[in-house]
Design an enzyme around this catalytic site. Structure first.
Site: not given
Length: 240
Positions: A144, A157
């Site tokens: 990501s 995350y």
């Protein structure tokens, strides 16, 4: 890489990008095993693909559970043979709405790391030895932009994805010359449940469709000039 007749394992396959990748690999002629925690959702994702005659199988396992890894790989190998491609796609955000780091419980950080980092690490350990012996294989880790940008409230995350990217580079260095490639791909913002959970006010019309992103990733996998250890952004990748 010629995907036809390759044995492929895709985690997080019940929805979103994982489901799209499972279908994309199968449509190219691969033998695919999709993995997810929710057996009912996974079966619902696989059933229409099987009905079209695609070689797709479903296995309900939690990649965040250390004890599940070797049974998972054993079951997948029994279905499709020694794995040629591993796609580490399964991820969790942790609690939502996303909290500040000061408000994040240690246990929540641990759970995110178990799924997003240790799951791919353990699966790679479980399958890479066979790939090295056979002199070929691909491990694709889904990351990501949160791995490289410090977004407030994305702490657990972000840390997990940053660590996953560096883990990929280390694996690539250690497997240099073995025939086993490791790649990292950032799919970008997609119209998925995870994105909606993280950013509920986002306009779905502005987001990429998982099926389109999966097609770009397949083009990346099939390309000949993707050296091991590289990081790619799906939105910027064009097939040669």
């Amino acid at each position: 890489m010629d995907i036809r007749n390759q044995a492929v394992l895709v985690t997080g396959a019940s929805r979103g990008l994982g489901r799209a990748l499972m279908e994309a690999f199968a449509r190219r002629g691969a033998r695919v095993v999709g993995v997810a925690r929710d057996a009912k959702a996974l079966d619902a994702a696989v059933a229409p693909l099987k009905a079209r005659g695609l070689a797709v199988h479903a296995l309900a396992f939690d990649v965040g559970d250390k004890q599940a890894i070797y049974p998972l790989v054993g079951a997948a190998t029994a279905l499709v043979g020694p794995l040629d491609v591993l796609v580490n796609n399964a991820s969790t955000l942790g609690p939502t709405p996303l909290p500040l780091l000061l408000d994040t419980a240690c246990e929540d950080v641990s759970q995110v790391l178990e799924v997003n980092l240790l799951g791919p690490f353990r699966l790679t350990k479980a399958v890479a030895g066979s790939m090295v012996v056979r002199g070929r294989g691909l491990i694709l880790n889904v990351t990501s932009d949160a791995a490289v940008s410090a977004y407030p409230r994305w702490g657990a995350y972000s840390v997990s994805k940053a660590a996953l990217e560096h883990l990929t580079r280390i694996w690539a260095a250690e497997f240099e010359g073995s025939g086993v490639r490791l790649l990292t791909v950032d799919p970008g913002d997609m119209d998925t449940r995870m994105h909606a959970d993280a950013l509920p006010d986002a306009d779905p019309a502005t987001l990429a469709k998982p099926e389109d992103v999966a097609a770009r990733i397949l083009a990346l996998v099939e390309a000949r000039d993707t050296a091991s250890g590289q990081r790619f952004e799906a939105a910027k990748w064009e097939a040669a």
